[in-house]
Design an enzyme around this catalytic site. Structure first.
Site, PDB file in Angstrom:
ATOM      1  N   GLN A  51       9.873   7.003  -7.396  1.00 39.76           N
ATOM      2  CA  GLN A  51       8.901   5.969  -7.769  1.00 39.76           C
ATOM      3  C   GLN A  51       8.827   4.845  -6.732  1.00 39.76           C
ATOM      4  O   GLN A  51       7.878   4.074  -6.734  1.00 39.76           O
ATOM      5  CB  GLN A  51       9.215   5.396  -9.151  1.00 39.76           C
ATOM      6  CG  GLN A  51       8.998   6.401 -10.271  1.00 39.76           C
ATOM      7  CD  GLN A  51       9.350   5.802 -11.603  1.00 39.76           C
ATOM      8  OE1 GLN A  51      10.499   5.853 -12.034  1.00 39.76           O
ATOM      9  NE2 GLN A  51       8.360   5.209 -12.258  1.00 39.76           N
ATOM     10  N   HIS A 136      13.006  11.436 -19.295  1.00 31.45           N
ATOM     11  CA  HIS A 136      11.823  10.909 -18.601  1.00 31.45           C
ATOM     12  C   HIS A 136      12.110  10.751 -17.108  1.00 31.45           C
ATOM     13  O   HIS A 136      11.312  11.167 -16.262  1.00 31.45           O
ATOM     14  CB  HIS A 136      11.451   9.559 -19.235  1.00 31.45           C
ATOM     15  CG  HIS A 136      10.312   8.843 -18.585  1.00 31.45           C
ATOM     16  ND1 HIS A 136       9.116   8.633 -19.223  1.00 31.45           N
ATOM     17  CD2 HIS A 136      10.183   8.251 -17.366  1.00 31.45           C
ATOM     18  CE1 HIS A 136       8.301   7.962 -18.419  1.00 31.45           C
ATOM     19  NE2 HIS A 136       8.939   7.711 -17.282  1.00 31.45           N
TER      20      HIS A 136
END
Length: 171
Positions: A51, A136
């Site tokens: 990310q 996740h």
């Protein structure tokens, strides 16, 4: 320490499968520190290295229950060893899909193996929010986003919205 830019959809790097961390170096430690600073600034409770555009299998997480408390954890090369058959539904969000939340079904508990920043290998059972969050974040390491668990219609709608926003921002 530095706050890094969090990449967001439709950035194709989010679909990349991250590489294992081969050795815990000063660079890996610095990355983890930057990730915590970035995650707290966002604010969020979990962040995968991809990310921040680093394709390594590293996750930072802080699931502290109370305001002002801190429970920072680093998961290096995490892998899910087993999953419960029981399902839990949580409303999930993602720093790479800003301000979008949707209910997602996942196994209610998982057993996870990971290494910490000292190179120690751990196995741990995760339940509740911890189970949801670790699944996740491990998904991120495998190029999977929580919107992939939604219907095609919802997923397409989200992708269209963020693709349009990215095009407008590029002008």
């Amino acid at each position: 320490m530095a706050i890094r830019e969090i990449i967001s959809i439709p950035d194709k790097r989010l679909r990349r499968v991250s590489e294992p961390v081969e050795k815990i170096t000063s660079e890996v430690r610095a990355l983890a520190e930057d990730m915590f600073e970035t995650m707290y600034d966002a604010p969020g409770i979990g962040l995968a290295a991809i990310q921040v555009a680093v394709p390594l299998r590293l996750i930072t997480m802080d699931l502290a229950k109370k305001e002002g408390e801190s429970a920072p954890r680093v998961f290096i090369n995490p892998e899910i060893l087993s999953k419960s058959e029981d399902i839990a539904v949580y409303e999930e969000g993602c720093l790479s899909i800003p301000e979008y939340y949707e209910e997602v079904e996942r196994p209610a508990s998982v057993r996870v193996r990971f290494m910490d920043l000292e190179g120690e290998v751990h196995e741990e059972d995760a339940e509740g929010l911890f189970a949801t969050c670790i699944q996740h974040e491990i998904d991120h390491l495998n190029g999977v986003l929580f919107i992939d668990y939604l219907s095609k219609l919802k997923r397409d709608r989200v992708m269209k919205k963020f693709t349009k926003a990215a095009k407008l921002a590029a002008k």
